[in-house]
Scaffold this motif. Structure first.
Motif, PDB file in Angstrom:
ATOM      1  N   ASP A  29       4.102  11.702   7.469  1.00  0.00           N
ATOM      2  CA  ASP A  29       2.805  11.879   8.111  1.00  0.00           C
ATOM      3  C   ASP A  29       2.293  10.549   8.639  1.00  0.00           C
ATOM      4  OD1 ASP A  29       0.611  13.196   9.001  1.00  0.00           O
ATOM      5  OD2 ASP A  29      -0.322  13.491   7.052  1.00  0.00           O
ATOM      6  N   SER A  30       1.481  10.609   9.690  1.00  0.00           N
ATOM      7  CA  SER A  30       0.844   9.400  10.203  1.00  0.00           C
ATOM      8  C   SER A  30      -0.293   8.996   9.270  1.00  0.00           C
ATOM      9  CB  SER A  30       0.334   9.613  11.626  1.00  0.00           C
ATOM     10  OG  SER A  30      -0.504  10.739  11.701  1.00  0.00           O
ATOM     11  N   TRP A  31      -0.648   7.692   9.336  1.00  0.00           N
ATOM     12  CA  TRP A  31      -1.439   7.109   8.260  1.00  0.00           C
ATOM     13  C   TRP A  31      -2.297   5.977   8.818  1.00  0.00           C
ATOM     14  CZ3 TRP A  31       1.426   3.503   4.348  1.00  0.00           C
ATOM     15  CH2 TRP A  31       0.577   3.144   3.302  1.00  0.00           C
ATOM     16  N   PHE A  37       0.828  -1.197   0.000  1.00  0.00           N
ATOM     17  CA  PHE A  37       0.000   0.000   0.000  1.00  0.00           C
ATOM     18  C   PHE A  37       0.867   1.253   0.000  1.00  0.00           C
ATOM     19  CE2 PHE A  37      -2.255  -3.364   2.240  1.00  0.00           C
ATOM     20  CZ  PHE A  37      -3.487  -3.369   1.605  1.00  0.00           C
ATOM     21  N   GLY A  38       0.282   2.352  -0.470  1.00  0.00           N
ATOM     22  CA  GLY A  38       0.928   3.645  -0.374  1.00  0.00           C
ATOM     23  C   GLY A  38       2.099   3.823  -1.313  1.00  0.00           C
ATOM     24  N   GLY A  39       2.923   4.812  -0.996  1.00  0.00           N
ATOM     25  CA  GLY A  39       4.072   5.144  -1.822  1.00  0.00           C
ATOM     26  C   GLY A  39       5.367   4.676  -1.215  1.00  0.00           C
ATOM     27  N   ALA A  95       3.592   7.456   6.475  1.00  0.00           N
ATOM     28  CA  ALA A  95       3.637   7.633   5.032  1.00  0.00           C
ATOM     29  C   ALA A  95       4.674   8.705   4.711  1.00  0.00           C
ATOM     30  CB  ALA A  95       2.275   8.058   4.497  1.00  0.00           C
ATOM     31  N   ALA A  96       5.573   8.440   3.805  1.00  0.00           N
ATOM     32  CA  ALA A  96       6.630   9.390   3.447  1.00  0.00           C
ATOM     33  C   ALA A  96       6.101  10.396   2.435  1.00  0.00           C
ATOM     34  CB  ALA A  96       7.835   8.654   2.891  1.00  0.00           C
ATOM     35  N   ARG A 121       5.502   2.741   5.839  1.00  0.00           N
ATOM     36  CA  ARG A 121       5.572   1.565   6.699  1.00  0.00           C
ATOM     37  C   ARG A 121       4.313   1.517   7.551  1.00  0.00           C
ATOM     38  NH1 ARG A 121      10.297   2.701  11.064  1.00  0.00           N
ATOM     39  NH2 ARG A 121       9.368   0.908  12.083  1.00  0.00           N
ATOM     40  N   LEU A 122       3.881   0.306   7.905  1.00  0.00           N
ATOM     41  CA  LEU A 122       2.723   0.116   8.773  1.00  0.00           C
ATOM     42  C   LEU A 122       3.211  -0.490  10.067  1.00  0.00           C
ATOM     43  CD1 LEU A 122       0.166  -1.052   6.095  1.00  0.00           C
ATOM     44  CD2 LEU A 122       0.092   1.065   7.417  1.00  0.00           C
TER      45      LEU A 122
END
Length: 561
Positions: A193-195, A160-162, A184-185, A166-167
């Protein structure tokens, strides 16, 4: 949305991991697991077309495919926000509406009461609702068009994401899916940012949500309130942060846990809904104090606790709320804190640590403090409160993975020892079914192992943890989904060409487990591969207690191609 993230190359500091095992090693590892394992080998599925990098989903044959676009609709079912299923109504001026609360409850498991005009009736439950089809050889059964369907094993990995995401923590989500938070970078050098994201039971992304400003925010820990709200912990602009969200992901509170440099590394929630958090205060490269605090339903601080050692970094790494059984155990509302004191480096240059466990009562008053290890190289990576009032801790050190039981008076006894130690990049200890435990351990080389332990510490299963081909994986958190599945979250690393640089992408993985009764007698595939002929000389016959016979490809070089 996260598909707008900039790509980033991560330097040599995080790039020194070996290449993962090839498909032959994967096949042999699965063959060793067999059918009687707590974790069966997954049945392979065809990968989606266009597989080219770690930008999508991992098929059960070990290949990566492009994931769903973030702009996809949440689902195909027309279900209202409150989950109600509605039918055609009679004209408003003919009959009064029926009282849905007074309608009889249907006998069928995937049927729900509905109002059809002024009359009570039955309609299909929302597709995806968990159910039990009565077949012990299926898992994660779901309602489909009003019937309960045995889905079999559901094993997947989705990215997921870019780049740079990391999760850091994961919990079971609605409809058999996952809920995860992380980082999320947004910028390659200064901003992140938090995600938060959620998936359905098949790993399709449902929610993709930013939970802070694009500065320096992260979330690394999760816990669930008794009523369904979620507690998340991390940091924001150098200060510890605690965030409470409703099941619809609306904020109830977001509070800074201190005014100075700090971080929240662990969270828990008591049976009465008090939020517990732990981490570090006044941290820098060499020193810091261990910290813990309790917060009420609106985020107001109830008490805080600090432990410091001059010249050392001291930290809380895990927090657990005592289960407080009727007899024995800690008082109601008590908490246990797992932490470490970092000592001077050893002659080899590695830091030394003393691991410890502290117990606090419901007002934050210390009850006892006990040392678990002395002067070792390792990490304090797991803490679970047991139903009998004791705690089990996990220490990853040179002697292997050491699990210890600590009773309500702080007395320590050996629980279990697992092989390895210090070669793992991360180790997690989580509760499983019937007071059992899981130890999830990844390591360099794109693989790892998952241990299933009984309530007495006996090893019930030992299952290979294989990451996608071409990527190393790091597991930052794991969770028992409660429907016979294990959820993992973390990030995947992949080299950029022949350079030493790497990219990282966040992932969630679901592994179905075999905890139901054995398959019926006479199943030809139970316990061996008899009756499972390979398709050709380059397929290896395997068997799963959940899915029956299947085959997995052998590396071409191993079969003469």
């Amino acid at each position: 949305m996260h598909r707008t993230f900039s790509r980033r190359a991560v330097g040599d500091a995080r790039a020194g991991l070996a290449a993962p095992a090839d498909a032959l090693l994967l096949a042999l590892a699965l063959a060793l697991v067999g059918c009687g394992s707590l974790f069966p080998a997954p049945a392979p599925q065809a990968a989606a077309a266009g597989a080219n990098d770690v930008s999508g989903a991992l098929g059960d044959d070990g290949t990566l495919s492009d994931g769903d676009a973030l702009g996809d609709a949440v689902g195909d079912d027309d279900i209202s926000d409150d989950g109600a299923v509605t039918g055609d109504s009679a004209p408003a001026d003919t009959l009064p509406p029926c009282d849905l609360a007074a309608c009889p409850v249907p006998d069928e498991v995937c049927q729900v009461a509905v109002c059809v005009g002024a009359t009570c009736g039955f309609g299909p439950a929302p597709s995806g609702t968990l159910c039990d089809d009565g077949d012990p050889c299926t898992a994660a059964d779901r309602c489909v068009d009003g019937g309960c369907v045995g889905a079999g094993a559901r094993n997947w990995t989705h990215v997921f994401g870019g780049d740079g995401g990391r999760l850091g923590a994961v919990l079971p989500g609605p409809l058999g899916g996952a809920l995860a938070v992380g980082t999320a970078a947004y910028n390659a050098t200064t901003k992140y940012d938090s995600w938060l994201l959620t998936t359905d039971a098949d790993g399709k992304q449902l929610v993709d949500k930013d939970l802070g400003q694009p500065t320096h925010d992260d979330l690394v820990a999760l816990a669930r309130y008794p009523g369904g709200d979620v507690l998340a912990g991390g940091s924001a602009d150098g200060k510890g942060r605690l965030l409470r969200l409703t099941p619809a992901h609306k904020p109830v509170f977001s509070v800074a846990t201190s005014t100075g440099s700090s971080s929240v590394r662990a969270v828990a929630v008591t049976a009465t809904g008090v939020a517990l958090a732990g981490g570090m205060l006044d941290l820098n490269s060499k020193t810091g104090d261990a910290w813990a605090g309790a917060f009420n339903a609106t985020g107001a601080l109830l008490w805080d606790w600090k432990r410091g050692v001059p010249g050392r970094r001291v930290a809380v790494t895990r927090v657990a709320a005592a289960q407080s059984p009727a007899t024995g155990g800690l008082p109601a509302g008590s908490a246990a804190l797992l932490g470490y004191d970092r000592l001077l480096p050893a002659s080899s240059g590695s830091d030394l640590y003393q691991m410890w466990l502290s117990a606090l009562d419901a007002k934050g008053k210390p009850l006892w403090h006990t040392t678990l290890t002395k002067d070792i190289t390792g990490s304090a990576s797991g803490l679970v409160a047991q139903p009998d009032g004791t705690f089990v801790t996990l220490i990853d050190g040179s002697a292997g993975l050491q699990l210890q039981r600590v009773d309500a008076q702080g007395k320590v006894s050996k629980f279990a020892t697992l092989p390895g130690g210090l070669i793992a990049t991360a180790s997690e200890l989580i509760p499983g079914p019937q007071a059992g435990l899981f130890v999830v351990r990844d390591q360099t080389g794109g693989s790892g192992v998952i241990y299933g332990l009984s309530a007495t510490g006996a090893t019930v299963s030992q299952t290979p943890l294989i990451f996608p081909q071409g990527a190393n994986g790091r597991v930052f958190d794991a969770a028992w989904a409660g429907d016979s599945a294990l959820l993992l979250s973390g990030d995947l690393q992949r080299k950029i060409g022949k350079s030493s640089s790497s990219i990282y992408r966040a992932f969630i993985r679901r592994i179905d487990t075999f905890v139901q009764a054995d398959c019926p007698a006479g199943d030809a595939c139970r316990g061996d591969t008899h009756g499972c002929p390979p398709k050709d000389g380059c397929d290896l016959a395997l068997c799963s207690g959940l899915t029956g016979c299947f085959s997995t490809p052998i590396a071409p070089a191993a079969c003469g191609k």
